[in-house]
Design a protein around this motif. Structure first.
Motif, PDB file in Angstrom:
ATOM      1  N   UNK A 183       0.829  -1.213   0.000  1.00 25.55           N
ATOM      2  CA  UNK A 183       0.000   0.000   0.000  1.00 25.55           C
ATOM      3  C   UNK A 183       0.859   1.258   0.000  1.00 25.55           C
ATOM      4  N   UNK A 184       1.939   1.252   0.763  1.00 24.82           N
ATOM      5  CA  UNK A 184       2.797   2.429   0.792  1.00 24.82           C
ATOM      6  C   UNK A 184       3.416   2.691  -0.578  1.00 24.82           C
ATOM      7  N   UNK A 185       3.829   1.637  -1.262  1.00 24.30           N
ATOM      8  CA  UNK A 185       4.385   1.818  -2.612  1.00 24.30           C
ATOM      9  C   UNK A 185       3.317   2.332  -3.571  1.00 24.30           C
ATOM     10  N   UNK A 186       2.080   1.904  -3.354  1.00 25.36           N
ATOM     11  CA  UNK A 186       0.986   2.348  -4.216  1.00 25.36           C
ATOM     12  C   UNK A 186       0.625   3.811  -3.968  1.00 25.36           C
ATOM     13  N   UNK A 187       0.648   4.219  -2.698  1.00 24.44           N
ATOM     14  CA  UNK A 187       0.066   5.512  -2.325  1.00 24.44           C
ATOM     15  C   UNK A 187       1.085   6.636  -2.118  1.00 24.44           C
ATOM     16  N   UNK A 245      -3.158  -5.781  12.818  1.00 26.45           N
ATOM     17  CA  UNK A 245      -1.840  -5.313  13.260  1.00 26.45           C
ATOM     18  C   UNK A 245      -1.331  -4.149  12.412  1.00 26.45           C
ATOM     19  N   UNK A 246      -1.964  -3.888  11.304  1.00 32.25           N
ATOM     20  CA  UNK A 246      -1.490  -2.836  10.398  1.00 32.25           C
ATOM     21  C   UNK A 246      -1.990  -1.479  10.877  1.00 32.25           C
ATOM     22  N   UNK A 247      -1.057  -0.603  11.192  1.00 29.36           N
ATOM     23  CA  UNK A 247      -1.384   0.769  11.570  1.00 29.36           C
ATOM     24  C   UNK A 247      -0.891   1.677  10.458  1.00 29.36           C
ATOM     25  N   UNK A 248      -1.838   2.213   9.703  1.00 27.19           N
ATOM     26  CA  UNK A 248      -1.481   2.959   8.508  1.00 27.19           C
ATOM     27  C   UNK A 248      -2.516   4.041   8.258  1.00 27.19           C
ATOM     28  N   UNK A 249      -2.055   5.244   8.014  1.00 28.12           N
ATOM     29  CA  UNK A 249      -2.980   6.321   7.672  1.00 28.12           C
ATOM     30  C   UNK A 249      -3.607   6.012   6.308  1.00 28.12           C
TER      31      UNK A 249
END
Length: 387
Positions: free
Chosen positions: A242-246, A353-357
Motif C-alpha cells: 500500500x505504501x508503494x501504491x500511495x 496489526x497494520x497501523x497505517x494512515x
C-alpha cells in the motif's frame, strides 16, 4: 591463508585465525551482548564469552550457538520444521537456490537441517549489504558463514563486484568444499510469486571456466523449495504494497529491514518444510552449448522455477486463499470449513496489526491472500507441465 582467498577479504566469512579479533569486537558491543543473552538465556555473560572464544571456526560457532538457538526457536515459534533431501548426496557440496520468504530464517534453518541430515557442514550464505545496519551485525553474519552481496555499490563497481562474488562462489565449491545458499532473486518475492531472476544465474556464470553451461554445472545447483504455513511478515509486506501504491518514491529504511528480521524470527510460522530437488547438472547436460546466453539463462531459470513450484508443501491456508481469490478452480476440496475459519481468523488478526494512515483494508486483505494463493497456482501449473 592463501593469496587467492585474500582476493575476497571484503566479502568472505572469517577464517579461523581472524576469529579472536572478531570475538573481541563482538563481545565488547552492547547490542551483541544483548542478542547473545537472549539466544542463550540464563547463562552469565562471562561464561558465554568463554564458550564463544572456544569456537575455533565459523562452523564451531554455528554448531555451539546458532544450532541450539534455532532448535529452541522451532519449538516455540513453529509447529515443526523438516527437510526432504532424498534427491541429493550428503557427501557432495551444492549451491542451494531457493525461493525467499524470510530474511534470516530461510538460510539459518537450512543450516540446522543440513546438520540434522548428516551433511557434515552447513552452507555459506549470500546476504545483501543493505541488511548490515551496524558494524557488529556485519561481524556476526561473517561469523555465521555469510558472504556479502554488495548491492550498494555504484554502477561502475557493480560489474567488478558481481565478478568477484561469482569467483568466490566457485572458490567455495571447488576449493573450500562447502555448500552455498543464495536466493533465486534479489530480495523477497513479497507476493510469493516465486521466479528465478536470470540475472542471478548470469552472475554465477561470471566465475569458473569454460562455457556458460560449464560454469553453472561447476556450482552444482540444487533448487530448494521453502514452505512456511504462516509468514509472520505477511502484514508488513501488505503494508509495503500500500505504501508503494500511495506514497510516491516511498522506500524501505534500514529500520524497516530490522523490523522484518525481528518479526520473521520471533513470529508464528506454523509448519515449515524444506524440499531439495535434484541437482540440475544432468539437465544442463541436455542443453545445446550453442544456445544464445540470454536464452540459456531464461531456460535454466524456468527449470529451477518448475522444480521449486513442484516441491512446495501447500497447507490448508494456501488453498483457502486460492479458493477465496479464484472460486471455481477446484481448490475447495483441499480444506474443511473449520480450516477455512481458522485461516480467515488468522488473516483478520494480521490485518488488525497494520497501523497505517488511509488504511485500505480490502486492498491489504487481497495482498495477504495473494501471498498464500500464488504458490497454489504455481504448483498446479508446474505439475501440469511435467505430465
Amino acid at each position: 591463508m592463501d593469496d587467492e582467498l585474500r582476493r575476497y577479504d571484503a566479502i568472505r566469512p572469517f577464517e579461523p585465525e581472524e576469529l579472536p579479533e572478531a570475538y573481541d569486537r563482538l563481545l565488547a558491543d552492547g547490542q551483541f551482548r544483548a542478542v547473545l543473552a537472549a539466544a542463550v538465556p540464563g547463562v552469565p555473560f562471562e561464561a558465554l564469552a568463554g564458550e564463544v572464544r572456544k569456537c575455533k571456526s565459523c562452523l564451531d560457532f554455528q554448531v555451539k550457538f546458532c544450532y541450539g538457538f534455532l532448535k529452541r526457536l522451532v519449538k516455540t515459534a513453529s509447529d515443526g520444521c523438516d527437510m526432504d533431501c532424498s534427491a541429493v548426496d550428503r557427501a557432495s557440496r551444492y549451491t542451494f537456490v531457493s525461493n525467499h520468504r524470510d530474511i534470516v530464517l530461510d538460510s539459518a534453518l537450512l543450516d540446522m537441517l543440513l546438520i540434522d541430515a548428516g551433511f557434515g557442514t552447513t552452507c555459506e550464505i549470500a546476504i545483501g549489504d543493505n541488511l548490515l545496519a551496524a558494524p557488529w551485525i556485519k561481524d556476526l553474519v561473517r561469523l555465521n558463514k555469510s558472504f556479502i552481496v554488495e548491492r550498494s555499490a555504484g554502477l561502475r563497481e557493480m560489474l567488478a563486484s558481481s565478478k568477484r562474488m561469482a569467483d568466490y562462489m566457485h572458490y567455495v565449491i571447488a576449493r573450500k568444499h562447502d555448500n552455498i545458499w543464495i536466493a533465486q532473486r534479489e530480495g523477497r518475492a513479497k507476493d510469493s510469486d516465486d521466479r528465478t531472476q536470470p540475472s542471478v544465474l548470469k552472475m554465477m556464470a561470471m566465475g569458473g571456466d569454460g562455457s556458460a553451461i560449464d560454469r553453472l554445472r561447476q556450482l552444482h545447483i540444487v533448487p530448494l523449495a521453502i514452505s512456511y504455513e504462516y509468514d509472520p511478515c505477511d502484514y508488513l509486506k501488505a503494508m509495503e504494497f500500500q505504501l508503494r501504491r500511495d506514497v510516491p518514491g516511498w522506500k524501505k529504511t534500514k529500520a524497516d529491514d530490522v523490523m522484518s528480521m525481528q518479526t520473521g524470527i520471533m513470529g508464528r510460522k506454523g509448519r515449515i518444510h524444506y524440499h531439495c530437488s535434484t541437482c540440475i547438472d544432468a539437465f544442463l547436460d541436455t542443453l545445446d552449448p550453442a544456445m544464445p546466453k540470454g536464452e540459456l539463462f531464461d531456460t535454466v531459470a524456468r527449470h529451477i522455477d518448475r522444480a521449486i513450484h513442484c516441491n512446495y508443501r501447500l497447507y490448508a491456508g494456501n488453498y483457502v486463499a486460492a479458493d477465496t481469490l479464484w472460486p471455481g478452480e477446484g481448490y475447495g476440496e483441499h480444506f474443511t470449513e473449520a480450516e477455512r475459519r481458522v485461516f480467515e481468523d488468522y488473516v483478520g488478526g494480521q490485518l488488525a496489526r497494520i497501523e497505517l494512515e488511509g488504511k485500505d483494508e480490502p486492498f491489504l486483505r487481497e495482498c495477504i491472500l495473494r501471498m498464500y494463493a500464488n504458490p497454489v497456482r504455481n504448483n498446479r501449473a508446474a505439475l501440469a507441465a511435467t505430465v
